[in-house]
Scaffold this motif. Sequence first.
Motif, PDB file in Angstrom:
ATOM      1  N   ASN A 165      -8.788 -14.897  46.162  1.00  0.00           N
ATOM      2  CA  ASN A 165      -7.876 -15.802  45.468  1.00  0.00           C
ATOM      3  C   ASN A 165      -6.584 -16.056  46.246  1.00  0.00           C
ATOM      4  OD1 ASN A 165      -9.699 -16.172  43.411  1.00  0.00           O
ATOM      5  ND2 ASN A 165      -8.904 -14.477  42.199  1.00  0.00           N
ATOM      6  N   HIS A 166      -6.128 -15.043  46.954  1.00  0.00           N
ATOM      7  CA  HIS A 166      -4.931 -15.239  47.782  1.00  0.00           C
ATOM      8  C   HIS A 166      -5.225 -16.224  48.912  1.00  0.00           C
ATOM      9  CE1 HIS A 166      -2.055 -11.846  46.518  1.00  0.00           C
ATOM     10  NE2 HIS A 166      -3.027 -11.877  45.628  1.00  0.00           N
ATOM     11  N   ALA A 167      -6.381 -16.072  49.539  1.00  0.00           N
ATOM     12  CA  ALA A 167      -6.743 -16.983  50.633  1.00  0.00           C
ATOM     13  C   ALA A 167      -6.944 -18.397  50.101  1.00  0.00           C
ATOM     14  CB  ALA A 167      -8.003 -16.494  51.343  1.00  0.00           C
ATOM     15  N   LYS A 168      -7.603 -18.496  48.947  1.00  0.00           N
ATOM     16  CA  LYS A 168      -7.830 -19.821  48.364  1.00  0.00           C
ATOM     17  C   LYS A 168      -6.521 -20.501  47.994  1.00  0.00           C
ATOM     18  CE  LYS A 168     -12.425 -19.638  46.299  1.00  0.00           C
ATOM     19  NZ  LYS A 168     -13.111 -19.364  45.009  1.00  0.00           N
ATOM     20  N   ALA A 169      -5.610 -19.722  47.395  1.00  0.00           N
ATOM     21  CA  ALA A 169      -4.328 -20.302  46.992  1.00  0.00           C
ATOM     22  C   ALA A 169      -3.584 -20.840  48.209  1.00  0.00           C
ATOM     23  CB  ALA A 169      -3.479 -19.271  46.265  1.00  0.00           C
ATOM     24  N   ALA A 170      -3.789 -20.219  49.361  1.00  0.00           N
ATOM     25  CA  ALA A 170      -3.121 -20.669  50.582  1.00  0.00           C
ATOM     26  C   ALA A 170      -3.953 -21.720  51.314  1.00  0.00           C
ATOM     27  CB  ALA A 170      -2.868 -19.486  51.501  1.00  0.00           C
ATOM     28  N   LYS A 171      -5.110 -22.045  50.757  1.00  0.00           N
ATOM     29  CA  LYS A 171      -6.025 -23.022  51.359  1.00  0.00           C
ATOM     30  C   LYS A 171      -6.415 -22.637  52.790  1.00  0.00           C
ATOM     31  CE  LYS A 171      -4.708 -26.909  48.469  1.00  0.00           C
ATOM     32  NZ  LYS A 171      -3.512 -26.455  47.714  1.00  0.00           N
ATOM     33  N   VAL A 172      -6.663 -21.349  52.969  1.00  0.00           N
ATOM     34  CA  VAL A 172      -7.071 -20.859  54.285  1.00  0.00           C
ATOM     35  C   VAL A 172      -8.588 -20.646  54.269  1.00  0.00           C
ATOM     36  CG1 VAL A 172      -6.951 -18.852  55.816  1.00  0.00           C
ATOM     37  CG2 VAL A 172      -4.873 -19.749  54.790  1.00  0.00           C
ATOM     38  N   PRO A 173      -9.320 -21.168  55.259  1.00  0.00           N
ATOM     39  CA  PRO A 173     -10.767 -20.965  55.266  1.00  0.00           C
ATOM     40  C   PRO A 173     -11.150 -19.490  55.437  1.00  0.00           C
ATOM     41  CG  PRO A 173     -10.034 -22.043  57.286  1.00  0.00           C
ATOM     42  CD  PRO A 173      -8.855 -21.990  56.372  1.00  0.00           C
ATOM     43  N   ILE A 174     -12.248 -19.126  54.775  1.00  0.00           N
ATOM     44  CA  ILE A 174     -12.684 -17.724  54.770  1.00  0.00           C
ATOM     45  C   ILE A 174     -13.975 -17.566  55.573  1.00  0.00           C
ATOM     46  CG2 ILE A 174     -13.593 -15.877  53.274  1.00  0.00           C
ATOM     47  CD1 ILE A 174     -11.814 -16.993  51.017  1.00  0.00           C
ATOM     48  N   ILE A 175     -14.039 -16.508  56.383  1.00  0.00           N
ATOM     49  CA  ILE A 175     -15.295 -16.073  56.981  1.00  0.00           C
ATOM     50  C   ILE A 175     -15.565 -14.688  56.414  1.00  0.00           C
ATOM     51  CG2 ILE A 175     -16.465 -15.364  59.107  1.00  0.00           C
ATOM     52  CD1 ILE A 175     -14.738 -17.324  60.635  1.00  0.00           C
ATOM     53  N   VAL A 176     -16.792 -14.440  55.942  1.00  0.00           N
ATOM     54  CA  VAL A 176     -17.064 -13.139  55.349  1.00  0.00           C
ATOM     55  C   VAL A 176     -17.709 -12.226  56.388  1.00  0.00           C
ATOM     56  CG1 VAL A 176     -18.187 -11.900  53.467  1.00  0.00           C
ATOM     57  CG2 VAL A 176     -17.425 -14.260  53.113  1.00  0.00           C
ATOM     58  N   ALA A 177     -17.129 -11.035  56.554  1.00  0.00           N
ATOM     59  CA  ALA A 177     -17.763 -10.016  57.393  1.00  0.00           C
ATOM     60  C   ALA A 177     -18.378  -8.999  56.440  1.00  0.00           C
ATOM     61  CB  ALA A 177     -16.734  -9.354  58.301  1.00  0.00           C
ATOM     62  N   ILE A 178     -19.693  -8.998  56.346  1.00  0.00           N
ATOM     63  CA  ILE A 178     -20.357  -8.010  55.491  1.00  0.00           C
ATOM     64  C   ILE A 178     -20.507  -6.752  56.335  1.00  0.00           C
ATOM     65  CG2 ILE A 178     -22.374  -7.512  54.059  1.00  0.00           C
ATOM     66  CD1 ILE A 178     -22.779 -10.506  53.699  1.00  0.00           C
ATOM     67  N   ASN A 179     -19.686  -5.760  56.018  1.00  0.00           N
ATOM     68  CA  ASN A 179     -19.532  -4.596  56.897  1.00  0.00           C
ATOM     69  C   ASN A 179     -20.400  -3.410  56.440  1.00  0.00           C
ATOM     70  OD1 ASN A 179     -18.398  -3.111  59.016  1.00  0.00           O
ATOM     71  ND2 ASN A 179     -16.747  -2.328  57.711  1.00  0.00           N
ATOM     72  N   GLY A 207     -24.349 -22.838  50.574  1.00  0.00           N
ATOM     73  CA  GLY A 207     -22.930 -23.199  50.638  1.00  0.00           C
ATOM     74  C   GLY A 207     -22.480 -23.440  52.062  1.00  0.00           C
ATOM     75  N   ASP A 208     -21.171 -23.469  52.281  1.00  0.00           N
ATOM     76  CA  ASP A 208     -20.704 -23.726  53.642  1.00  0.00           C
ATOM     77  C   ASP A 208     -19.824 -22.590  54.177  1.00  0.00           C
ATOM     78  OD1 ASP A 208     -18.547 -24.142  52.071  1.00  0.00           O
ATOM     79  OD2 ASP A 208     -18.270 -26.268  52.579  1.00  0.00           O
ATOM     80  N   VAL A 209     -19.812 -21.453  53.494  1.00  0.00           N
ATOM     81  CA  VAL A 209     -19.033 -20.326  54.010  1.00  0.00           C
ATOM     82  C   VAL A 209     -19.914 -19.513  54.962  1.00  0.00           C
ATOM     83  CG1 VAL A 209     -17.773 -18.226  53.419  1.00  0.00           C
ATOM     84  CG2 VAL A 209     -17.640 -20.224  51.915  1.00  0.00           C
ATOM     85  N   ILE A 210     -19.354 -19.210  56.130  1.00  0.00           N
ATOM     86  CA  ILE A 210     -20.098 -18.427  57.109  1.00  0.00           C
ATOM     87  C   ILE A 210     -19.962 -16.945  56.786  1.00  0.00           C
ATOM     88  CG2 ILE A 210     -20.161 -17.753  59.554  1.00  0.00           C
ATOM     89  CD1 ILE A 210     -19.199 -20.594  60.199  1.00  0.00           C
ATOM     90  N   ASP A 211     -21.076 -16.230  56.806  1.00  0.00           N
ATOM     91  CA  ASP A 211     -20.973 -14.772  56.690  1.00  0.00           C
ATOM     92  C   ASP A 211     -21.682 -14.126  57.875  1.00  0.00           C
ATOM     93  OD1 ASP A 211     -23.607 -15.140  56.057  1.00  0.00           O
ATOM     94  OD2 ASP A 211     -23.602 -13.886  54.268  1.00  0.00           O
ATOM     95  N   VAL A 212     -21.161 -12.985  58.292  1.00  0.00           N
ATOM     96  CA  VAL A 212     -21.744 -12.269  59.421  1.00  0.00           C
ATOM     97  C   VAL A 212     -21.890 -10.796  59.038  1.00  0.00           C
ATOM     98  CG1 VAL A 212     -21.546 -11.760  61.881  1.00  0.00           C
ATOM     99  CG2 VAL A 212     -20.466 -13.817  60.973  1.00  0.00           C
ATOM    100  N   PRO A 213     -23.118 -10.288  58.969  1.00  0.00           N
ATOM    101  CA  PRO A 213     -23.307  -8.865  58.711  1.00  0.00           C
ATOM    102  C   PRO A 213     -22.889  -8.083  59.961  1.00  0.00           C
ATOM    103  CG  PRO A 213     -25.300 -10.133  58.199  1.00  0.00           C
ATOM    104  CD  PRO A 213     -24.406 -11.016  59.005  1.00  0.00           C
ATOM    105  N   VAL A 214     -22.016  -7.094  59.793  1.00  0.00           N
ATOM    106  CA  VAL A 214     -21.524  -6.338  60.949  1.00  0.00           C
ATOM    107  C   VAL A 214     -21.473  -4.837  60.648  1.00  0.00           C
ATOM    108  CG1 VAL A 214     -20.016  -8.214  61.759  1.00  0.00           C
ATOM    109  CG2 VAL A 214     -19.101  -6.493  60.217  1.00  0.00           C
ATOM    110  N   SER A 215     -21.336  -4.075  61.698  1.00  0.00           N
ATOM    111  CA  SER A 215     -20.958  -2.679  61.526  1.00  0.00           C
ATOM    112  C   SER A 215     -19.761  -2.423  62.428  1.00  0.00           C
ATOM    113  CB  SER A 215     -22.107  -1.744  61.906  1.00  0.00           C
ATOM    114  OG  SER A 215     -21.604  -0.429  62.016  1.00  0.00           O
TER     115      SER A 215
END
Length: 471
Positions: A165-179, A207-215
């Motif tokens: 919600n903080h990122a959305k409120a700032a209109k900053v694009p999100i990339i998800v790192a699934i750690n 959707g259009d959000v990029i996610d990357v599974p990482v360790s």
Amino acid sequence: ELANLLEVKATDVITKLIKLGIMANINQEIKFETAEKIAVDYDILLEREPEEEEEIDFIVEGDKDEDLEHRPPIVTVMGHVDHGKTSLLDAIRDTRVTDKEAGGITQHIGASEVTVSGKKIVFLDTPGHEAFTEMRSRGAKVTDIAILVVAADDGIMPQTVEAINHAKAAKVPIIVAINKIDKPGANIDRVRQELSEHEILVEEWGGDVIDVPVSALKGENIDTLLEMVLLVAEVEELKANPNRAAVGTVIESNLDKGRGPVATVIVTNGTLKVGDPIVAGASFGKVRAMINDKGKRIKKAGPSTPVEILGLNEVPNAGNQFVVPSSDKAAKALGEKRKEKIRDEQLKASSKISLEDLFDKMQQGEFKELNIIVKADVQGSVQAVRQSIEKLSNEEVSVRVIHGGVGAITESDIMLASASNAIVIGFNVRPSTGAKTIAEREQVDMRTYRIIYEAIEDIEKAMKGMLDPEF
Ligand code: GDP
């Protein structure tokens, strides 16, 4: 217009603009900061009309398209505690900082640069949405992309939702790192599903959000994550003009015994040089030396570069904007002027929204979006309130719940409210002591209720200008 006000020739003003790197014509609008710099040259101090914003954008006007060049993205890592934010930052630095000749050890200056396939990415060293929103509440937008870290064995947790919600409120694009995908309990699909419940639809889910599974621990897939950051940066078309006077933001500062006031700044546009006069917040001086994140002294810092600077007369605040005026004299005048203004602002009532003045602001036609943060003791109440509140939207004002969560009203809620000009509403929850203090300081309207209906009624009345004033 400015020339008339200053009682000088328009061509003189244009000449000065050109010296500042702004190829202006006579009909061009210029920003307040620019006008201010010109005016101090004539020993005139400009007053800003009160409703104008202090914020200096990444792209300052006057830069023609052909002057703009791509600049590196500035990235903040966010996520729930223990999901691996720090480990991820370490992993990124470990795989990337192999540049031994650059001076060896990475120095902590508040941000660091890594190079991927010949392209730079800048990471802010302090992870978390708290730091991010704190900066934003001071009018600074220094993050281009947010990496949201979610532990695959734990899934979405309360602070993950906050970060979203903080990122959305700032209109900053999100990339998800699934750690933590190395862990036996890791479940990537469950994370994706939970993300969808918070309106983050990853590509796998249409959707259009990029996610990357990482360790982060094993250093797995970190390269892919960095490639994705570059990809998103490209889509965002982050650009700046390296051939103009620098502007930027202070991200860290301290008073060093030997070196005096030290500030780490990120240049958002232009190029900062040793010897430049500078004003950061209300402090001013001349850039005596610049040190980069590898501990190396440099002479020039272009767009998106984080550098530590020496030479200010006092310690500025994180979130303060800096500019490079045309002369040392102008820097001093502007610094003193800003100091005066800060003093005035502290005395003046704040311009934050409150239910009491909502109607007036709506009448003036300047208020179109009422942001609300809802905290409650149970998830059911959060949902119920969200729905009833958003239904209150009408033609004049749309009512939006920008964040909802279970638990006490925290400092982070207040900072988000402050940065997004929102009102905080609590049901059967109290603010933490820290939250109370900050709400007072930031002049955030915070209200607690026991009955949902009463909150809805208050907002409804406020929208009609019928709310009884609180005493
Ligand atoms: P932060 O609070 O989000 O900054 O989380 P940390 O980076 O401090 O990590 C919390 C804990 O998770 C530490 O014990 C890390 O060693 C561990 N951790 C972080 N990333 C991974 C990972 O990819 N795999 C595993 N197994 N553990 C990890």
